[in-house]
Scaffold this motif. Sequence first.
Motif, short mmCIF file in Angstrom:
data_model
loop_
_atom_site.label_atom_id
_atom_site.label_comp_id
_atom_site.label_asym_id
_atom_site.label_seq_id
_atom_site.Cartn_x
_atom_site.Cartn_y
_atom_site.Cartn_z
N ARG A 86 26.20 -15.63 4.83
CA ARG A 86 26.44 -17.19 4.07
C ARG A 86 25.04 -17.77 3.51
N ASN A 87 23.84 -17.02 3.81
CA ASN A 87 22.59 -17.88 3.71
C ASN A 87 22.01 -17.66 1.88
N GLY A 88 23.34 -16.95 1.31
CA GLY A 88 23.50 -16.48 -0.49
C GLY A 88 23.90 -17.58 -1.12
N LEU A 89 25.06 -18.03 -1.07
CA LEU A 89 25.47 -19.70 -0.89
C LEU A 89 24.99 -19.97 -1.23
N TYR A 90 24.19 -20.67 0.22
CA TYR A 90 22.99 -21.27 0.39
C TYR A 90 21.99 -21.40 -0.97
N ALA A 91 21.49 -20.86 -0.84
CA ALA A 91 20.55 -19.99 -1.74
C ALA A 91 20.88 -20.64 -3.20
N PRO A 96 17.79 -24.81 -7.63
CA PRO A 96 17.17 -25.65 -8.72
C PRO A 96 16.36 -27.19 -7.79
N ILE A 97 16.55 -26.93 -6.00
CA ILE A 97 15.68 -27.98 -5.23
C ILE A 97 14.74 -27.07 -5.61
N ILE A 98 14.54 -26.02 -5.39
CA ILE A 98 13.11 -25.17 -5.14
C ILE A 98 12.26 -24.97 -6.51
N GLY A 99 13.22 -24.70 -7.76
CA GLY A 99 12.34 -25.11 -8.95
C GLY A 99 11.37 -23.82 -9.37
N PRO A 100 11.03 -22.94 -10.33
CA PRO A 100 10.70 -21.42 -10.59
C PRO A 100 9.45 -21.42 -9.53
N GLY A 101 8.81 -19.72 -10.22
CA GLY A 101 7.62 -19.91 -9.42
C GLY A 101 8.30 -18.53 -8.60
N GLU A 115 19.84 -25.45 8.75
CA GLU A 115 19.57 -26.60 8.56
C GLU A 115 18.36 -26.84 7.11
N SER A 116 17.84 -25.72 6.73
CA SER A 116 16.47 -26.61 5.62
C SER A 116 17.60 -26.82 4.64
N THR A 117 18.96 -26.05 4.35
CA THR A 117 19.57 -26.50 3.36
C THR A 117 20.64 -27.59 3.90
N LEU A 226 29.17 -27.16 -6.04
CA LEU A 226 27.55 -26.30 -5.97
C LEU A 226 27.46 -26.58 -7.54
N PHE A 227 28.45 -26.26 -8.19
CA PHE A 227 27.57 -26.33 -9.56
C PHE A 227 27.26 -27.56 -10.24
N ALA A 228 28.59 -28.13 -9.63
CA ALA A 228 28.35 -29.58 -10.89
C ALA A 228 27.15 -30.38 -9.51
N ASP A 229 26.93 -30.13 -8.74
CA ASP A 229 25.43 -30.60 -8.08
C ASP A 229 24.31 -30.38 -8.81
N ARG A 230 24.66 -29.08 -8.88
CA ARG A 230 23.12 -28.35 -9.64
C ARG A 230 23.25 -28.66 -11.41
#
Length: 238
Positions: A86-91, A96-101, A115-117, A226-230
């Motif tokens: 399920r954490n893969g779906l959270y990713a 987009p919140i994390i950003g590049p790097g 919880e972090s998600t 999810l994609f709409a939020d992205r």
Amino acid sequence: MASVSAETERRAAWRASLAVGLAVSAYGVSFGALAVASGLDIGQACVLSLVMFSGGSQFALIGVLATGGTAAGPAAIAGATLLGLRNGLYAIRVSPIIGPGFAKRLVAGHLTIDESTAVATAQPTLAAQRVGFWATGAIIYLGWNLMTLLGAILGDLLGDVRQFGLDAAAGAAFLGLIWPRLRALQPIAVAVGAAVVAAVLLPVLPQGVPVLAAALVSLAVGIPNLFADRRRDAGEAS
């Protein structure tokens, strides 16, 4: 006024991170004690929390080991892996919140948990979302591992740690976080449908599978969202 508002939102994200982080971390005592009771030693329990760091998967692993011993190792690993997917779906949502790097994303991958998600996506702006994600992930990682060590050391002295209500504290904190999102009909319908599917399948399928089956209920609605939020987050970032 805008800077004051942004600072207020960041402080609110910190408060949410602290509240959820402390409640969830406290439940790490339960994992440490139950892990030792399931046959792991203190070092193994601590390494499991350090490396796996996914409460549901960890409890699934020791739950199977407790009933089947080391012979049930493959089944325990399979159940924990299924829950961890399920954490893969959270990713998808937090990317987009994390950003590049690369280095930042590598660390973020380890901290991408329920919880972090949830804390991150509950915030109204990208800056507050980043505070929510990193603060919640760091607080829980540190607290969960410290409490795992404490629970493993105390072990049998604590007995059944659920008598202290730590499992209820974690659940209550998470419910309080998502409650404002249950005002619309769609989230309520998805939540009820997923709960029914999990409850029906739980007695007949291996541990971990009912959770994934319940997740399928929300995919038809969740993935487009999810994609709409992205797209929305990308627009705000630009």
